[in-house]
Design a protein around this motif. Sequence first.
Motif, mmCIF file in Angstrom:
data_model
loop_
_atom_site.group_PDB
_atom_site.id
_atom_site.type_symbol
_atom_site.label_atom_id
_atom_site.label_comp_id
_atom_site.label_asym_id
_atom_site.label_seq_id
_atom_site.Cartn_x
_atom_site.Cartn_y
_atom_site.Cartn_z
ATOM 1 N N TYR A 199 0.653 -0.916 -0.159
ATOM 2 C CA TYR A 199 -0.215 -0.175 0.087
ATOM 3 C C TYR A 199 0.906 0.871 0.296
ATOM 4 O O TYR A 199 0.054 2.304 -0.341
ATOM 5 C CB TYR A 199 -1.032 -0.013 1.737
ATOM 6 C CG TYR A 199 -2.069 -1.193 1.453
ATOM 7 C CD1 TYR A 199 -3.016 -1.054 0.395
ATOM 8 C CD2 TYR A 199 -1.671 -1.993 2.138
ATOM 9 C CE1 TYR A 199 -3.532 -1.962 0.114
ATOM 10 C CE2 TYR A 199 -3.262 -2.806 2.142
ATOM 11 C CZ TYR A 199 -3.404 -3.452 0.939
ATOM 12 O OH TYR A 199 -4.588 -4.658 1.046
ATOM 13 N N TRP A 226 -9.900 10.894 2.580
ATOM 14 C CA TRP A 226 -11.112 10.088 2.067
ATOM 15 C C TRP A 226 -11.267 10.929 0.087
ATOM 16 O O TRP A 226 -11.613 9.663 -0.044
ATOM 17 C CB TRP A 226 -12.167 10.718 2.923
ATOM 18 C CG TRP A 226 -13.966 10.661 2.609
ATOM 19 C CD1 TRP A 226 -14.342 10.948 1.153
ATOM 20 C CD2 TRP A 226 -13.889 9.330 3.402
ATOM 21 N NE1 TRP A 226 -15.443 9.953 1.884
ATOM 22 C CE2 TRP A 226 -15.196 8.809 2.455
ATOM 23 C CE3 TRP A 226 -13.380 7.715 3.688
ATOM 24 C CZ2 TRP A 226 -15.958 7.681 2.657
ATOM 25 C CZ3 TRP A 226 -13.883 6.679 3.892
ATOM 26 C CH2 TRP A 226 -14.997 6.809 3.077
ATOM 27 N N HIS A 227 -11.385 11.792 -0.187
ATOM 28 C CA HIS A 227 -11.087 11.681 -1.829
ATOM 29 C C HIS A 227 -10.025 11.951 -2.515
ATOM 30 O O HIS A 227 -10.360 11.699 -3.802
ATOM 31 C CB HIS A 227 -11.773 13.109 -1.409
ATOM 32 C CG HIS A 227 -13.042 13.724 -0.478
ATOM 33 N ND1 HIS A 227 -14.289 13.369 -1.516
ATOM 34 C CD2 HIS A 227 -13.094 14.473 0.442
ATOM 35 C CE1 HIS A 227 -15.356 13.684 -0.162
ATOM 36 N NE2 HIS A 227 -14.559 14.220 0.400
ATOM 37 N N LEU A 230 -7.106 7.592 -0.417
ATOM 38 C CA LEU A 230 -8.370 6.373 -0.400
ATOM 39 C C LEU A 230 -8.820 5.484 -2.435
ATOM 40 O O LEU A 230 -8.212 4.382 -2.161
ATOM 41 C CB LEU A 230 -8.975 6.183 0.342
ATOM 42 C CG LEU A 230 -9.220 6.373 1.751
ATOM 43 C CD1 LEU A 230 -10.208 6.285 2.898
ATOM 44 C CD2 LEU A 230 -8.016 5.522 2.009
ATOM 45 N N PRO A 231 -9.031 6.779 -2.949
ATOM 46 C CA PRO A 231 -9.974 6.383 -4.294
ATOM 47 C C PRO A 231 -8.464 5.940 -5.096
ATOM 48 O O PRO A 231 -8.263 5.348 -5.902
ATOM 49 C CB PRO A 231 -10.447 8.098 -4.539
ATOM 50 C CG PRO A 231 -11.152 8.438 -3.605
ATOM 51 C CD PRO A 231 -9.528 8.282 -2.858
ATOM 52 N N ARG A 234 -7.681 2.239 -4.610
ATOM 53 C CA ARG A 234 -9.004 1.598 -4.580
ATOM 54 C C ARG A 234 -8.741 0.238 -4.865
ATOM 55 O O ARG A 234 -9.108 -0.410 -4.807
ATOM 56 C CB ARG A 234 -9.818 2.336 -4.946
ATOM 57 C CG ARG A 234 -11.257 1.930 -5.319
ATOM 58 C CD ARG A 234 -13.036 2.603 -5.691
ATOM 59 N NE ARG A 234 -11.992 3.287 -6.867
ATOM 60 C CZ ARG A 234 -12.760 3.884 -7.663
ATOM 61 N NH1 ARG A 234 -13.943 4.815 -7.126
ATOM 62 N NH2 ARG A 234 -12.338 4.525 -8.880
ATOM 63 N N THR A 235 -8.131 0.787 -6.827
ATOM 64 C CA THR A 235 -7.625 -0.404 -7.078
ATOM 65 C C THR A 235 -6.056 -1.627 -6.222
ATOM 66 O O THR A 235 -7.187 -2.826 -6.636
ATOM 67 C CB THR A 235 -7.135 -0.283 -8.393
ATOM 68 O OG1 THR A 235 -8.084 0.119 -9.584
ATOM 69 C CG2 THR A 235 -7.101 -1.895 -9.303
ATOM 70 N N VAL A 237 -6.656 -1.943 -3.026
ATOM 71 C CA VAL A 237 -7.055 -2.130 -2.095
ATOM 72 C C VAL A 237 -8.064 -3.455 -2.427
ATOM 73 O O VAL A 237 -8.192 -4.555 -1.764
ATOM 74 C CB VAL A 237 -7.387 -1.373 -1.954
ATOM 75 C CG1 VAL A 237 -9.376 -1.839 -0.741
ATOM 76 C CG2 VAL A 237 -6.551 -0.891 -1.012
ATOM 77 N N SER A 238 -8.652 -3.550 -4.201
ATOM 78 C CA SER A 238 -10.109 -4.309 -4.673
ATOM 79 C C SER A 238 -9.199 -5.803 -4.693
ATOM 80 O O SER A 238 -9.224 -6.872 -4.458
ATOM 81 C CB SER A 238 -10.428 -3.646 -5.024
ATOM 82 O OG SER A 238 -11.356 -4.575 -5.913
ATOM 83 N N ALA A 311 -16.649 -6.988 -7.730
ATOM 84 C CA ALA A 311 -15.545 -6.265 -7.609
ATOM 85 C C ALA A 311 -15.745 -5.404 -8.986
ATOM 86 O O ALA A 311 -15.151 -3.724 -9.304
ATOM 87 C CB ALA A 311 -14.134 -6.636 -7.344
ATOM 88 N N ASP A 315 -16.434 -1.239 -9.432
ATOM 89 C CA ASP A 315 -14.739 -0.905 -10.334
ATOM 90 C C ASP A 315 -14.383 -1.778 -11.904
ATOM 91 O O ASP A 315 -13.634 -2.830 -11.567
ATOM 92 C CB ASP A 315 -13.486 -0.141 -9.893
ATOM 93 C CG ASP A 315 -12.704 0.608 -10.194
ATOM 94 O OD1 ASP A 315 -12.378 0.532 -11.002
ATOM 95 O OD2 ASP A 315 -11.816 1.181 -9.180
ATOM 96 N N GLY A 318 -11.226 -3.389 -11.029
ATOM 97 C CA GLY A 318 -11.397 -3.554 -9.532
ATOM 98 C C GLY A 318 -10.397 -5.244 -9.748
ATOM 99 O O GLY A 318 -10.377 -5.602 -8.269
#
Length: 321
Positions: A199, A226-227, A230-231, A234-235, A237-238, A311, A315, A318
Amino acid sequence: MESLTGKEVYSQPDAIDRQKGKGIKKLKPYLPLYLLFLPVLIYYLLFSYAPMAGLVIAFKNYNFLDGIFHSEWVGLSHFRRFLQNGDFWLVFKNTVLLAGFRLAVVFPAPIIFAVLLNEMRFSRVKRIIQTISYLPHFLSWVVVYAICYNFLSDSGLVNSILAYFGMEKIAFLGEPSLFRPIFVGSSVWKELGWNAIIYLAALTRIDTDLYEAASIDGANRLRRIWHVTLPGIRTIVSIMLLMALGDILSVSFEQVTIMMNPMVSSVAEVIDYYVYRVGLLGANNFSYATAVGFFRSIIALTVVIIANVLAKKIDEDGGIW
């Protein structure tokens, strides 16, 4: 071959040879990389795919004298035996609960840790914390449990402090209600820093201009996390979540085996340990143990497929495939 117009015309065999030549030329620059990958391919073929042929004994009454192919065929009887066994619901419940707690705590912990490290402005302190955090990964579960024992046993540090203040000692390692918190807590401590590495690598790929734009728009640090942060991961994390779901029923066998004792067996025995107990510790139960392990793998595969479909709907990038 040349035509009357001066242009080259190839027959079908010549065209095929020409295409092969182009394919070889394209592969040639990557040949060292393929050679590096070859040991990995051989490893998985020998130790992951070749043993799958032995799954056939899940449908037979296997014994050494008759061998795999000449043993009696019994179909799904071993699967029915497991599902009708009184141990099924116990080991299945223990597996699902431990796996669920690990997924709910162990999976998000490195994400939170990586984000907090990323927000640190003192690079020297950041490197020191990161180094210290992933060192426990290199300890075996035997050593980790020895540390837990020194802290939580009847004569350990925690109970010694409780006794010093006149409080009653707590059987941390023999209390069934405390097994799961200790199991999950030790997993977090051991793997937190190591799992955070991927990460942290993903966080370095986020465009810094996005943070500047968010600051100009008046976003504080929490809003930027947050905006933007994390986005941005996101991929990753997925994908990591899908991989974790693939092992959701493979609750750390080594950890369970080390931490298991008769007082906590009612909450500690999972499918992997059950397979070990009936397959290796039992007498000629190889077919039954294989059927139980195969049953667990089918459930895990089903969970991964469903999660991958969901997923991809959430996304486009994702999913794993």
